[in-house]
Design a protein around this motif. Structure first.
Motif, PDB file in Angstrom:
ATOM      1  N   LEU A  16      41.120  37.340  46.107  1.00  0.00           N
ATOM      2  CA  LEU A  16      41.245  37.301  44.643  1.00  0.00           C
ATOM      3  C   LEU A  16      39.883  37.508  43.979  1.00  0.00           C
ATOM      4  CD1 LEU A  16      43.790  34.370  44.284  1.00  0.00           C
ATOM      5  CD2 LEU A  16      44.231  36.810  43.936  1.00  0.00           C
ATOM      6  N   ALA A  17      38.828  36.922  44.581  1.00  0.00           N
ATOM      7  CA  ALA A  17      37.471  37.177  44.077  1.00  0.00           C
ATOM      8  C   ALA A  17      37.130  38.647  44.222  1.00  0.00           C
ATOM      9  CB  ALA A  17      36.461  36.308  44.828  1.00  0.00           C
ATOM     10  N   ALA A  18      37.542  39.247  45.343  1.00  0.00           N
ATOM     11  CA  ALA A  18      37.304  40.678  45.561  1.00  0.00           C
ATOM     12  C   ALA A  18      38.040  41.508  44.512  1.00  0.00           C
ATOM     13  CB  ALA A  18      37.749  41.070  46.970  1.00  0.00           C
ATOM     14  N   ALA A  19      39.258  41.108  44.170  1.00  0.00           N
ATOM     15  CA  ALA A  19      40.039  41.851  43.175  1.00  0.00           C
ATOM     16  C   ALA A  19      39.361  41.796  41.806  1.00  0.00           C
ATOM     17  CB  ALA A  19      41.452  41.293  43.095  1.00  0.00           C
ATOM     18  N   ARG A  20      38.799  40.646  41.443  1.00  0.00           N
ATOM     19  CA  ARG A  20      38.123  40.524  40.147  1.00  0.00           C
ATOM     20  C   ARG A  20      36.859  41.393  40.131  1.00  0.00           C
ATOM     21  NH1 ARG A  20      39.275  34.825  41.359  1.00  0.00           N
ATOM     22  NH2 ARG A  20      41.253  34.308  40.344  1.00  0.00           N
ATOM     23  N   TRP A  21      36.114  41.370  41.237  1.00  0.00           N
ATOM     24  CA  TRP A  21      34.908  42.207  41.312  1.00  0.00           C
ATOM     25  C   TRP A  21      35.297  43.676  41.244  1.00  0.00           C
ATOM     26  CZ3 TRP A  21      32.658  46.169  43.876  1.00  0.00           C
ATOM     27  CH2 TRP A  21      31.271  46.315  43.762  1.00  0.00           C
ATOM     28  N   VAL A  63      50.772  39.987  44.372  1.00  0.00           N
ATOM     29  CA  VAL A  63      50.233  41.245  43.861  1.00  0.00           C
ATOM     30  C   VAL A  63      50.487  41.345  42.360  1.00  0.00           C
ATOM     31  CG1 VAL A  63      50.451  43.759  43.907  1.00  0.00           C
ATOM     32  CG2 VAL A  63      50.365  42.471  46.055  1.00  0.00           C
ATOM     33  N   HIS A  64      51.703  40.991  41.932  1.00  0.00           N
ATOM     34  CA  HIS A  64      52.041  41.041  40.505  1.00  0.00           C
ATOM     35  C   HIS A  64      51.183  40.062  39.712  1.00  0.00           C
ATOM     36  CE1 HIS A  64      54.441  41.270  36.837  1.00  0.00           C
ATOM     37  NE2 HIS A  64      54.451  39.941  36.832  1.00  0.00           N
ATOM     38  N   THR A  65      50.967  38.844  40.252  1.00  0.00           N
ATOM     39  CA  THR A  65      50.166  37.839  39.551  1.00  0.00           C
ATOM     40  C   THR A  65      48.723  38.319  39.393  1.00  0.00           C
ATOM     41  OG1 THR A  65      51.551  36.046  40.426  1.00  0.00           O
ATOM     42  CG2 THR A  65      49.366  35.445  39.601  1.00  0.00           C
ATOM     43  N   ALA A  66      48.161  38.866  40.470  1.00  0.00           N
ATOM     44  CA  ALA A  66      46.793  39.383  40.396  1.00  0.00           C
ATOM     45  C   ALA A  66      46.696  40.532  39.401  1.00  0.00           C
ATOM     46  CB  ALA A  66      46.339  39.827  41.777  1.00  0.00           C
ATOM     47  N   ARG A  67      47.687  41.406  39.425  1.00  0.00           N
ATOM     48  CA  ARG A  67      47.677  42.557  38.517  1.00  0.00           C
ATOM     49  C   ARG A  67      47.733  42.099  37.063  1.00  0.00           C
ATOM     50  NH1 ARG A  67      51.856  47.736  38.782  1.00  0.00           N
ATOM     51  NH2 ARG A  67      51.099  48.780  36.885  1.00  0.00           N
ATOM     52  N   THR A  72      44.870  41.598  31.948  1.00  0.00           N
ATOM     53  CA  THR A  72      44.486  40.776  30.798  1.00  0.00           C
ATOM     54  C   THR A  72      42.978  40.772  30.618  1.00  0.00           C
ATOM     55  OG1 THR A  72      46.422  39.345  31.094  1.00  0.00           O
ATOM     56  CG2 THR A  72      44.584  38.452  29.822  1.00  0.00           C
ATOM     57  N   LEU A  73      42.249  40.664  31.744  1.00  0.00           N
ATOM     58  CA  LEU A  73      40.791  40.645  31.681  1.00  0.00           C
ATOM     59  C   LEU A  73      40.211  42.002  31.310  1.00  0.00           C
ATOM     60  CD1 LEU A  73      40.009  38.527  34.884  1.00  0.00           C
ATOM     61  CD2 LEU A  73      39.733  37.796  32.499  1.00  0.00           C
ATOM     62  N   VAL A  79      45.901  49.801  36.658  1.00  0.00           N
ATOM     63  CA  VAL A  79      46.018  48.997  37.880  1.00  0.00           C
ATOM     64  C   VAL A  79      47.353  49.301  38.529  1.00  0.00           C
ATOM     65  CG1 VAL A  79      45.976  46.688  38.885  1.00  0.00           C
ATOM     66  CG2 VAL A  79      44.643  47.152  36.813  1.00  0.00           C
ATOM     67  N   ILE A  80      47.317  49.629  39.808  1.00  0.00           N
ATOM     68  CA  ILE A  80      48.560  49.887  40.536  1.00  0.00           C
ATOM     69  C   ILE A  80      48.633  48.957  41.737  1.00  0.00           C
ATOM     70  CG2 ILE A  80      48.791  52.288  39.806  1.00  0.00           C
ATOM     71  CD1 ILE A  80      47.540  53.161  42.418  1.00  0.00           C
TER      72      ILE A  80
END
Length: 291
Positions: A16-21, A63-67, A72-73, A79-80
């Motif tokens: 999740l940290a990787a996804a934000r970066w 995946v949906h929650t992260a997306r 939002t950010l 984003v796919i």
């Protein structure tokens, strides 16, 4: 296929940290972000049916929650989500061939976390055709008047032999996108015969440092011209290169190291500097393949 940054997502804090970066990076580069989750036991999409009989329910959910969080950010960021029924390493290596960048979560330094880092991330880092960035789980740092937040910069580890074009292009581009400075670091162990009880013979140290500084400045000159907005400095450290780069990157926004591109018939591997950066660096680490 449109240019993308791909992040491996498995629901862990590191991923999740990787996804934000990766979302921040995709926003800076004006690229699409792909959230990739791979697992051999994922099933084909059911034609119809309630969610409780969908074997992919939990994979779809994180995946949906992260997306949703990333959109939002970063409003407007494309984003796919991508679910792949395959081994994670194979799926990520295939994705690397289609991506500008692969971003993966990285574990800590204890034995268990290092095992999982080696199980997926390390083979991808060693074999991927494109740069791979490893991100640790986020650890917020509070700044105050007594302990202000350290200045961010991009640090790049440089040898003085061989091609470094891909490495420097990536590092300067990253610094320009972040509007931060760049520090090129060259570490060099000196031979035992020039050591004295109080360190290194002063005359030898001056000569080695001067020659290396001139060569490093020559290598950087073209990139300073290409990226005039980047304040680029260089430093020579007469110590083990792995130790030199890890110490130099303690306050970095990004540490960039290179690895030799995989050649046919030669087993892929990482050098000692890349290994040290991955296992001991506390900032995001980009491993860039080069000739």
């Amino acid at each position: 296929m449109q240019p993308v940054i791909t992040v491996g997502l498995d629901g862990s804090p590191e991923s999740l940290a990787a996804a934000r970066w990766a979302a921040d990076e995709a926003d800076k580069r004006k690229l699409t972000l792909r959230l990739l989750h791979a697992w051999p036991l994922l099933s084909p999409e059911p034609a119809r049916g309630p969610s409780e009989v969908d074997q992919n329910y939990w994979a779809k959910r994180f995946v949906h929650t992260a997306r949703a969080e990333l959109e939002t950010l970063h409003p407007g960021l494309p984003v796919i989500g991508s679910l792949v029924a395959d081994d994670a390493r194979k799926a990520l290596l295939h994705a690397a061939s289609e991506s500008e960048l692969i971003v993966l979560g990285s574990g800590g330094l204890d034995a268990v976390e290092s095992y999982f880092l080696g199980d997926v991330s390390m083979p991808v880092v060693a074999r991927a055709q494109r740069p791979v960035v490893l991100i640790r789980a986020e650890t917020p740092v509070k700044a105050d008047a007594a302990h202000p937040a350290p200045a961010s910069r991009v640090v790049v580890a440089l040898k003085l032999n061989g091609s470094s074009d891909d490495l420097l292009d990536f590092a300067f581009h990253a610094a320009a996108a972040r509007e931060v400075s760049l520090l090129a670091v060259h570490g060099r162990s000196v031979p035992l015969h020039v050591r004295v009880p109080w360190g290194v013979d002063h005359a030898v140290a001056e000569e080695v440092t001067r020659d290396a500084q001139q060569e490093l400045s020559r290598i950087l000159s073209r990139w300073r011209e290409k990226y005039p907005q980047v304040d680029a400095a260089c430093v020579i450290r007469l110590e083990n290169p792995s130790k030199a780069i890890v110490q130099a990157a303690h306050d970095a926004a990004l540490l960039v190291v290179g690895r030799r591109a995989h050649r046919h018939g030669v087993a892929p591997h990482l050098g000692p500097v890349a290994h040290a950066a991955i296992h001991h660096g506390h900032c995001p680490v980009a491993v860039v393949p080069h000739d």
